[in-house]
Design an enzyme around this catalytic site. Structure first.
Site, PDB file in Angstrom:
ATOM      1  N   ARG A 110       0.836  -1.191   0.000  1.00 45.44           N
ATOM      2  CA  ARG A 110       0.000   0.000   0.000  1.00 45.44           C
ATOM      3  C   ARG A 110       0.882   1.255   0.000  1.00 45.44           C
ATOM      4  O   ARG A 110       1.966   1.266   0.590  1.00 45.44           O
ATOM      5  CB  ARG A 110      -0.865  -0.020   1.255  1.00 45.44           C
ATOM      6  CG  ARG A 110      -1.809   1.168   1.462  1.00 45.44           C
ATOM      7  CD  ARG A 110      -2.935   1.130   0.497  1.00 45.44           C
ATOM      8  NE  ARG A 110      -4.078   1.947   0.958  1.00 45.44           N
ATOM      9  CZ  ARG A 110      -5.023   2.404   0.163  1.00 45.44           C
ATOM     10  NH1 ARG A 110      -4.962   2.139  -1.135  1.00 45.44           N
ATOM     11  NH2 ARG A 110      -6.026   3.105   0.628  1.00 45.44           N
ATOM     12  N   THR A 382      -9.730   0.452  -9.397  1.00 44.87           N
ATOM     13  CA  THR A 382      -8.755  -0.501  -8.910  1.00 44.87           C
ATOM     14  C   THR A 382      -8.831  -1.658  -9.891  1.00 44.87           C
ATOM     15  O   THR A 382      -9.723  -1.691 -10.727  1.00 44.87           O
ATOM     16  CB  THR A 382      -9.166  -0.899  -7.474  1.00 44.87           C
ATOM     17  OG1 THR A 382      -9.180   0.281  -6.687  1.00 44.87           O
ATOM     18  CG2 THR A 382      -8.268  -1.925  -6.857  1.00 44.87           C
ATOM     19  N   THR A 400      -4.148  -0.460  -7.105  1.00 39.87           N
ATOM     20  CA  THR A 400      -4.986   0.681  -7.468  1.00 39.87           C
ATOM     21  C   THR A 400      -4.196   1.969  -7.616  1.00 39.87           C
ATOM     22  O   THR A 400      -3.085   2.103  -7.087  1.00 39.87           O
ATOM     23  CB  THR A 400      -6.077   0.884  -6.397  1.00 39.87           C
ATOM     24  OG1 THR A 400      -6.981   1.894  -6.813  1.00 39.87           O
ATOM     25  CG2 THR A 400      -5.473   1.277  -5.052  1.00 39.87           C
ATOM     26  N   ASN A 402      -6.443   4.632  -7.113  1.00 37.94           N
ATOM     27  CA  ASN A 402      -7.596   5.281  -6.497  1.00 37.94           C
ATOM     28  C   ASN A 402      -8.589   5.722  -7.565  1.00 37.94           C
ATOM     29  O   ASN A 402      -9.428   4.941  -7.964  1.00 37.94           O
ATOM     30  CB  ASN A 402      -7.202   6.449  -5.581  1.00 37.94           C
ATOM     31  CG  ASN A 402      -8.340   6.839  -4.647  1.00 37.94           C
ATOM     32  OD1 ASN A 402      -9.146   5.997  -4.268  1.00 37.94           O
ATOM     33  ND2 ASN A 402      -8.419   8.102  -4.271  1.00 37.94           N
ATOM     34  N   ASP A 424      -7.972   8.427   0.616  1.00 40.21           N
ATOM     35  CA  ASP A 424      -8.518   7.341   1.434  1.00 40.21           C
ATOM     36  C   ASP A 424      -8.332   7.582   2.930  1.00 40.21           C
ATOM     37  O   ASP A 424      -8.870   6.835   3.750  1.00 40.21           O
ATOM     38  CB  ASP A 424      -7.904   6.001   1.038  1.00 40.21           C
ATOM     39  CG  ASP A 424      -8.615   5.379  -0.155  1.00 40.21           C
ATOM     40  OD1 ASP A 424      -9.597   5.970  -0.627  1.00 40.21           O
ATOM     41  OD2 ASP A 424      -8.184   4.309  -0.607  1.00 40.21           O
ATOM     42  N   SER A 453      -7.864   1.012   3.389  1.00 42.16           N
ATOM     43  CA  SER A 453      -8.324   0.542   2.081  1.00 42.16           C
ATOM     44  C   SER A 453      -9.519  -0.384   2.260  1.00 42.16           C
ATOM     45  O   SER A 453      -9.769  -0.905   3.352  1.00 42.16           O
ATOM     46  CB  SER A 453      -7.199  -0.213   1.374  1.00 42.16           C
ATOM     47  OG  SER A 453      -7.660  -0.874   0.218  1.00 42.16           O
ATOM     48  N   SER A 454     -10.253  -0.602   1.176  1.00 37.67           N
ATOM     49  CA  SER A 454     -11.313  -1.617   1.152  1.00 37.67           C
ATOM     50  C   SER A 454     -10.907  -2.837   0.333  1.00 37.67           C
ATOM     51  O   SER A 454     -11.709  -3.766   0.172  1.00 37.67           O
ATOM     52  CB  SER A 454     -12.598  -1.021   0.571  1.00 37.67           C
ATOM     53  OG  SER A 454     -13.117  -0.022   1.414  1.00 37.67           O
ATOM     54  N   GLY A 474     -13.632  -1.674  -7.076  1.00 38.14           N
ATOM     55  CA  GLY A 474     -14.973  -1.217  -6.731  1.00 38.14           C
ATOM     56  C   GLY A 474     -15.032  -0.236  -5.584  1.00 38.14           C
ATOM     57  O   GLY A 474     -16.112   0.030  -5.065  1.00 38.14           O
TER      58      GLY A 474
END
Length: 570
Positions: A110, A382, A400, A402, A424, A453-454, A474
């Protein structure tokens, strides 16, 4: 012969082989429908959002590489062929299952915040969140992690049959020689042209008239090929402490950002233990914080495990479970290296039982969902790909920029698109990010921090063996996309293609709406509305490129929501 020529030549040979030799098992994405059929293959499978990248990964598998080798090659290829989200200038997460060791590891690559980032960096003069700063300015650029993450994966878990340069070679060839713009790339260009127009260095993605590149045009990325050549020759050092990194820093600072070369030099990917849970006899392995994806996925599954999926109220209960989990996300989740995240409590069966008992037959408002602390104490654009090899190894990777094409800023002289990932962070407690997610102090901006993050690359095992590899882009919907792929297979006995294609629902606590994909049955929408839900049609979202291991072999599914996605194997 210099390294670029040597590497490009190898890549050209590989690309020509891919173009000239049809795969044994191949199916392009088809319209969403329950009759969707998976692709079957005996020995190896790749499912990604872009067909050229998929074929490159399959060729690596066919030539004796393992799942990690193929994933690294796909990751670099998508940076060329799927610049909407494939990246060198962003970051992400990789879940790796190593069959010989019976071990699963999580690689966290990340992005991190530069050292000069402060808690109030995205606030205006009145102390309010300023979306322009966190989304449209160079202040939003996080230190990229993709190159370091892919290099770590190769060094630690690759087969040893391919050098790092050999895995970069196909991407380098595609950047150097170009390819025809088509499918999702062509579809995405009009949506991003205004972002490219802001930056002279980004006009490679615009046509001669200043408008978007159109289908049928050949896209050649010479600067990106040069950057890939340097990374192939010198490894990550070229990116983090070399000419590529110097140009990235210059681009960010010239655009008003705060990144320094020391920030790049200090970047390190991390090995983390995946979060683990169980669901109806299956083992769930997914990403830990700083991704909220794995913890929330397991929390929702734990809640749903106490309900019967055949009941008419099952969709309502799923939505209420989503609501509870996303409320927890807003309060508890952040960078685990900076804040104490109560993951063990959030994913516990006992906590799920407490939450399950609060679900009634009526929709509850966000105010009614009181976040009860379980123990004392991201973007839509992403991309995800899945890989399984003949040795039983598996990779689930989500990365990603973003926003679509990130900030839209190409670092001058590199061909590399830069992220706007720092949106984020929670710019201010309670202020929504671009995806409507709210957060608190646990996810506040800070030097060196990784924004929440998701992303939820996930591996499901049965009887100790890989059963399902999945994940999706998504934004805030990633977690619920992965959830519904898993429940589609386990609870409703769908084949993997049908589970991926099925229309989806999403609820994230705030805003107080249930998002429904086009194709959700009108009767279901009416039933949800009768229980008090406000249902909003939001088109189609995600690209859950997935692989299931079956007695007949590997079954792959490319998500039909993306033109040009491909599952392929041998």
């Amino acid at each position: 012969m210099d390294v670029m020529t040597r590497t490009a030549s190898l890549g050209l040979l590989l690309v020509s082989l891919l173009a000239g030799a049809p795969a044994l098992a191949q199916r392009a994405a088809s319209p969403t429908n329950e009759a969707a059929a998976p692709v079957l293959a005996r020995s190896g499978m790749v499912a990604s959002q872009e067909s050229k990248a998929t074929r490159i990964g399959v060729d690596i598998l066919r030539r004796g590489g393992n799942a990690v080798d193929a994933a690294v090659a796909v990751g670099f290829a998508l940076a060329v062929t799927h610049p909407q989200a494939g990246n060198l200038g962003g970051g992400g997460f990789m879940l790796v299952h190593l069959a010989a060791r019976n071990e699963t590891v999580a690689i966290d690559y990340r992005e991190t915040a530069p050292a000069a980032v402060t808690r109030d960096i995205f606030l205006n003069a009145w102390g309010d969140a300023d979306p322009q700063k966190s989304r449209d300015s160079a202040l939003a650029v996080g230190v990229p992690g993709t190159v370091a993450g892919l290099a770590m994966a190769h060094a630690r878990y690759g087969s040893g049959k391919f050098t790092f340069a050999q895995l970069i070679a196909p991407a380098l060839a595609l950047a150097h020689d170009g390819f025809v713009v088509d499918d999702d790339l062509a579809d995405s260009m009009p949506r991003a042209s205004s972002r490219f127009a802001r930056w002279p260095s980004s006009r490679i993605f615009l046509g001669p008239d200043g408008g978007p590149l159109r289908a049928g045009v050949r896209l050649t990325q010479t600067d990106l090929a040069n950057s890939l050549s340097l990374i192939a020759r010198d490894g990550p050092k070229a990116f983090y402490d070399g000419p590529v990194g110097q140009k990235i820093v210059a681009a960010v600072r010239n655009a008003g950002g705060v990144m320094t070369l020391d920030d790049l030099k200090a970047y390190r990917p991390l090995i983390r233990a995946p979060v683990r849970g169980t669901y109806r006899g299956y083992e769930i392995l997914s990403m830990p914080p700083p991704s909220s994806g794995g913890a929330l996925l397991i929390e929702i599954l734990n809640i749903l495990e106490g309900f019967e999926p055949s009941e008419a109220s099952a969709p309502h209960r799923m939505i209420e479970a989503m609501k509870l989990a996303y409320a927890d996300r807003a309060v508890f989740l952040g960078d685990p290296d900076v804040v104490d995240v109560p993951v063990a409590a959030i994913i516990s069966k006992a906590y799920a039982a407490r939450l399950r008992a609060t679900i009634t037959d009526r929709a509850r408002s966000s105010a009614e969902v009181r976040v009860a602390k379980p123990s004392p104490r991201e973007g839509v654009n992403t991309t995800h790909f899945s890989v399984v090899d003949r040795f039983g190894n598996a990779v689930s990777n989500t990365y990603t920029l973003n926003f679509i094409y990130g900030l839209g800023l190409v670092a001058e002289g590199t061909g590399i698109l830069l992220n706007n990932e720092l949106d984020d962070f929670a710019a201010k407690p309670g202020a929504p990010n671009a995806y409507g997610l709210v957060g608190g102090s646990a996810n506040a901006p800070g030097p060196g921090k990784r924004p929440l993050s998701s992303m939820a690359p996930t591996i499901v095992r049965k009887d100790g063996k890989v059963f399902l590899v999945t994940g999706s882009p998504g934004g805030s919907r990633i977690i619920t996309i992965v959830l519904q792929v898993i429940t589609g297979v386990i609870d409703y006995s769908r084949n993997i293609a049908a589970a991926v294609a099925a229309p989806r629902l999403h609820q994230q606590w705030l805003p107080e709406e249930v998002f429904a994909e086009t194709g959700v049955a009108p009767d279901l929408i009416r039933a949800l509305e009768s229980r008090g839900h406000r249902v909003v049609d939001q088109g189609r979202w995600g690209s859950a490129n997935s692989i299931m291991v079956t007695p007949q072999g590997l079954a792959g599914a490319a998500d039909p929501r993306t033109r040009g996605s491909l599952a392929d194997g041998y």
